[in-house]
Motif scaffolding. Structure first.
Motif, PDB file in Angstrom:
ATOM      1  N   ILE A   1      31.912  -7.224  -3.560  1.00  0.00           N
ATOM      2  CA  ILE A   1      32.728  -6.045  -3.823  1.00  0.00           C
ATOM      3  C   ILE A   1      32.480  -4.978  -2.757  1.00  0.00           C
ATOM      4  O   ILE A   1      33.416  -4.320  -2.290  1.00  0.00           O
ATOM      5  CB  ILE A   1      32.452  -5.511  -5.242  1.00  0.00           C
ATOM      6  N   SER A   2      31.214  -4.810  -2.353  1.00  0.00           N
ATOM      7  CA  SER A   2      30.917  -3.835  -1.301  1.00  0.00           C
ATOM      8  C   SER A   2      31.608  -4.228   0.005  1.00  0.00           C
ATOM      9  O   SER A   2      32.126  -3.370   0.722  1.00  0.00           O
ATOM     10  CB  SER A   2      29.404  -3.725  -1.097  1.00  0.00           C
ATOM     11  N   ALA A   3      31.595  -5.520   0.319  1.00  0.00           N
ATOM     12  CA  ALA A   3      32.268  -5.980   1.537  1.00  0.00           C
ATOM     13  C   ALA A   3      33.764  -5.712   1.464  1.00  0.00           C
ATOM     14  O   ALA A   3      34.383  -5.268   2.440  1.00  0.00           O
ATOM     15  CB  ALA A   3      31.997  -7.465   1.744  1.00  0.00           C
ATOM     16  N   ALA A   4      34.364  -5.980   0.306  1.00  0.00           N
ATOM     17  CA  ALA A   4      35.799  -5.730   0.143  1.00  0.00           C
ATOM     18  C   ALA A   4      36.110  -4.255   0.328  1.00  0.00           C
ATOM     19  O   ALA A   4      37.132  -3.890   0.935  1.00  0.00           O
ATOM     20  CB  ALA A   4      36.254  -6.213  -1.230  1.00  0.00           C
ATOM     21  N   ARG A   5      35.238  -3.382  -0.193  1.00  0.00           N
ATOM     22  CA  ARG A   5      35.446  -1.942  -0.007  1.00  0.00           C
ATOM     23  C   ARG A   5      35.403  -1.566   1.472  1.00  0.00           C
ATOM     24  O   ARG A   5      36.257  -0.836   1.975  1.00  0.00           O
ATOM     25  CB  ARG A   5      34.367  -1.169  -0.771  1.00  0.00           C
ATOM     26  N   LEU A   6      34.379  -2.045   2.170  1.00  0.00           N
ATOM     27  CA  LEU A   6      34.228  -1.698   3.584  1.00  0.00           C
ATOM     28  C   LEU A   6      35.384  -2.233   4.420  1.00  0.00           C
ATOM     29  O   LEU A   6      35.783  -1.619   5.411  1.00  0.00           O
ATOM     30  CB  LEU A   6      32.901  -2.242   4.115  1.00  0.00           C
ATOM     31  N   LEU A   7      35.926  -3.373   4.027  1.00  0.00           N
ATOM     32  CA  LEU A   7      37.052  -3.971   4.761  1.00  0.00           C
ATOM     33  C   LEU A   7      38.394  -3.379   4.357  1.00  0.00           C
ATOM     34  O   LEU A   7      39.422  -3.711   4.949  1.00  0.00           O
ATOM     35  CB  LEU A   7      37.061  -5.488   4.527  1.00  0.00           C
TER      36      LEU A   7
ATOM     37  N   PRO B   1      40.757  -3.512  -7.969  1.00  0.00           N
ATOM     38  CA  PRO B   1      41.463  -3.009  -9.148  1.00  0.00           C
ATOM     39  C   PRO B   1      41.276  -1.499  -9.307  1.00  0.00           C
ATOM     40  O   PRO B   1      40.234  -0.948  -8.934  1.00  0.00           O
ATOM     41  CB  PRO B   1      40.808  -3.773 -10.310  1.00  0.00           C
ATOM     42  N   PRO B   2      42.281  -0.824  -9.856  1.00  0.00           N
ATOM     43  CA  PRO B   2      42.143   0.613 -10.090  1.00  0.00           C
ATOM     44  C   PRO B   2      41.084   0.889 -11.145  1.00  0.00           C
ATOM     45  O   PRO B   2      40.760   0.027 -11.964  1.00  0.00           O
ATOM     46  CB  PRO B   2      43.533   1.017 -10.578  1.00  0.00           C
ATOM     47  N   GLY B   3      40.555   2.088 -11.105  1.00  0.00           N
ATOM     48  CA  GLY B   3      39.546   2.454 -12.082  1.00  0.00           C
ATOM     49  C   GLY B   3      38.144   2.268 -11.536  1.00  0.00           C
ATOM     50  O   GLY B   3      37.942   1.744 -10.431  1.00  0.00           O
ATOM     51  N   PRO B   4      37.147   2.665 -12.302  1.00  0.00           N
ATOM     52  CA  PRO B   4      35.756   2.605 -11.819  1.00  0.00           C
ATOM     53  C   PRO B   4      35.222   1.191 -11.732  1.00  0.00           C
ATOM     54  O   PRO B   4      35.489   0.352 -12.577  1.00  0.00           O
ATOM     55  CB  PRO B   4      34.993   3.417 -12.879  1.00  0.00           C
ATOM     56  N   LEU B   5      34.486   0.939 -10.668  1.00  0.00           N
ATOM     57  CA  LEU B   5      33.749  -0.304 -10.500  1.00  0.00           C
ATOM     58  C   LEU B   5      32.260   0.044 -10.414  1.00  0.00           C
ATOM     59  O   LEU B   5      31.891   1.210 -10.270  1.00  0.00           O
ATOM     60  CB  LEU B   5      34.195  -1.029  -9.226  1.00  0.00           C
ATOM     61  N   ASP B   6      31.430  -0.951 -10.500  1.00  0.00           N
ATOM     62  CA  ASP B   6      29.990  -0.737 -10.392  1.00  0.00           C
ATOM     63  C   ASP B   6      29.698   0.017  -9.087  1.00  0.00           C
ATOM     64  O   ASP B   6      30.019  -0.462  -7.996  1.00  0.00           O
ATOM     65  CB  ASP B   6      29.276  -2.088 -10.399  1.00  0.00           C
TER      66      ASP B   6
ATOM     67  N   VAL C   1      24.226  -6.401  -2.291  1.00  0.00           N
ATOM     68  CA  VAL C   1      23.557  -6.919  -1.095  1.00  0.00           C
ATOM     69  C   VAL C   1      23.276  -8.405  -1.273  1.00  0.00           C
ATOM     70  O   VAL C   1      22.814  -8.832  -2.332  1.00  0.00           O
ATOM     71  CB  VAL C   1      22.234  -6.164  -0.851  1.00  0.00           C
ATOM     72  N   THR C   2      23.564  -9.176  -0.239  1.00  0.00           N
ATOM     73  CA  THR C   2      23.220 -10.599  -0.234  1.00  0.00           C
ATOM     74  C   THR C   2      22.098 -10.828   0.770  1.00  0.00           C
ATOM     75  O   THR C   2      22.212 -10.406   1.931  1.00  0.00           O
ATOM     76  CB  THR C   2      24.444 -11.459   0.139  1.00  0.00           C
ATOM     77  N   ARG C   3      21.042 -11.477   0.319  1.00  0.00           N
ATOM     78  CA  ARG C   3      19.900 -11.774   1.190  1.00  0.00           C
ATOM     79  C   ARG C   3      19.514 -13.232   1.022  1.00  0.00           C
ATOM     80  O   ARG C   3      19.675 -13.813  -0.038  1.00  0.00           O
ATOM     81  CB  ARG C   3      18.706 -10.880   0.848  1.00  0.00           C
ATOM     82  N   ARG C   4      18.997 -13.780   2.109  1.00  0.00           N
ATOM     83  CA  ARG C   4      18.470 -15.138   2.040  1.00  0.00           C
ATOM     84  C   ARG C   4      17.081 -15.124   1.389  1.00  0.00           C
ATOM     85  O   ARG C   4      16.351 -14.138   1.475  1.00  0.00           O
ATOM     86  CB  ARG C   4      18.382 -15.748   3.437  1.00  0.00           C
ATOM     87  N   ALA C   5      16.742 -16.229   0.776  1.00  0.00           N
ATOM     88  CA  ALA C   5      15.394 -16.375   0.215  1.00  0.00           C
ATOM     89  C   ALA C   5      14.374 -16.533   1.359  1.00  0.00           C
ATOM     90  O   ALA C   5      14.713 -17.065   2.426  1.00  0.00           O
ATOM     91  CB  ALA C   5      15.353 -17.586  -0.708  1.00  0.00           C
ATOM     92  N   PRO C   6      13.133 -16.080   1.150  1.00  0.00           N
ATOM     93  CA  PRO C   6      12.654 -15.369  -0.050  1.00  0.00           C
ATOM     94  C   PRO C   6      12.976 -13.891   0.051  1.00  0.00           C
ATOM     95  O   PRO C   6      12.879 -13.303   1.120  1.00  0.00           O
ATOM     96  CB  PRO C   6      11.143 -15.607   0.003  1.00  0.00           C
TER      97      PRO C   6
ATOM     98  N   GLU D   1      17.499  -1.192  -3.040  1.00  0.00           N
ATOM     99  CA  GLU D   1      18.353  -2.074  -2.255  1.00  0.00           C
ATOM    100  C   GLU D   1      19.686  -2.368  -2.945  1.00  0.00           C
ATOM    101  O   GLU D   1      20.507  -3.109  -2.411  1.00  0.00           O
ATOM    102  CB  GLU D   1      17.622  -3.389  -1.946  1.00  0.00           C
ATOM    103  N   GLY D   2      19.905  -1.828  -4.113  1.00  0.00           N
ATOM    104  CA  GLY D   2      21.167  -2.047  -4.801  1.00  0.00           C
ATOM    105  C   GLY D   2      21.164  -3.320  -5.626  1.00  0.00           C
ATOM    106  O   GLY D   2      20.125  -3.781  -6.089  1.00  0.00           O
ATOM    107  N   ASP D   3      22.333  -3.896  -5.786  1.00  0.00           N
ATOM    108  CA  ASP D   3      22.508  -5.126  -6.560  1.00  0.00           C
ATOM    109  C   ASP D   3      22.280  -6.308  -5.623  1.00  0.00           C
ATOM    110  O   ASP D   3      23.170  -6.683  -4.854  1.00  0.00           O
ATOM    111  CB  ASP D   3      23.916  -5.136  -7.156  1.00  0.00           C
ATOM    112  N   VAL D   4      21.102  -6.909  -5.664  1.00  0.00           N
ATOM    113  CA  VAL D   4      20.711  -7.917  -4.679  1.00  0.00           C
ATOM    114  C   VAL D   4      21.003  -9.321  -5.204  1.00  0.00           C
ATOM    115  O   VAL D   4      20.620  -9.680  -6.310  1.00  0.00           O
ATOM    116  CB  VAL D   4      19.214  -7.798  -4.335  1.00  0.00           C
TER     117      VAL D   4
END
Length: 228
Positions: free
Chosen positions: A1-7, A12-17, A22-27, A35-38
């Motif tokens: 969702i963050s990527a979609a916002r930046l792009l 959808p209209p209305g509030p989102l989280d 953030v997507t990170r590789r293990a570990p 760091e937000g929603d990881v």
């Protein structure tokens, strides 16, 4: 969702989280509130796109992630816009779907439908969302942004066309300009009189409920009967 916002892709209209996703590789830790929603998963470097200095997962990976994070109609809007912006190709999207790791049968089915139904001609979130629900109701796949012309050179492009029934998704603000409603009435009369099509319209409130969507589908069915 963050990527979609930046792009700048349609969400959808209305509030989102409000948290940054953030997507990170293990570990990697998944419980650091700074760091937000990881999400800890692997990804290909080819999926990464730089947006104003911020690396985001774009292309096919973005669409498939949105299939998991958003409602299906909104995921379709992201897919439509990504194809239109050439962030991904239809072939690339289908190939990514083929490689997608199975999470659940239901989730995989949603992703398959989003990929199959994606169309770069959709103009906005509401048109994409509406198309999802019309297809879910069993209506034939519409043609999008269909032009109509007459011998005098007059033209009009409609949101979607199913057989000889025009579908118009009337989003908020469509008639804000003075005279817009009157101009639209003349355009609709011209479509009916010159091109012998029926016109079905709907507004966002109708697509937000099962009963409202059923009413729209019923109007399509009656309109199709009138021009059969």
């Amino acid at each position: 969702i963050s990527a979609a916002r930046l792009l700048g892709l349609p969400l959808p209209p209305g509030p989102l989280d409000p948290r940054v996703c953030v997507t990170r590789r293990a570990p990697a830790p998944t419980n650091n509130p700074l760091e937000g929603d990881v999400h800890v998963v692997d990804y290909d470097e080819a999926d990464v796109l730089d947006v104003a200095g911020v690396p985001v997962l774009a292309g096919a990976r973005l669409i498939l992630d949105c299939c998991d994070a958003l409602q299906p109609d909104s995921a379709l809007a992201v897919a439509d816009a990504a194809l239109a912006r050439r962030l991904v190709t239809p072939i690339g999207l289908k190939e990514a779907l083929r490689r997608r790791r199975t999470r659940s049968r239901a989730a995989d089915r949603i992703a398959e439908l989003v990929v199959d139904r994606a169309d770069p001609l959709a103009a906005n979130w509401f048109e994409s969302s509406s198309r999802w629900w019309l297809l879910e109701a069993g209506l034939p796949r519409p043609r999008l942004q269909v032009p109509f012309r007459d011998k005098r050179g007059r033209t009009a492009t409609v949101d979607m066309l199913i057989g000889r029934v025009v579908g118009e998704a009337d989003g908020a603000g469509k008639y804000d300009e003075p005279g817009a409603l009157f101009a639209e009435k003349l355009r609709e009369d011209w479509l009916r009189d010159v091109h012998r099509v029926e016109v079905v319209r709907w507004v966002p409130a109708e697509m937000r409920s099962r009963s409202g969507r059923a009413d729209v589908v019923a109007r399509f069915t009656r309109a199709a009967a009138r021009v059969s």
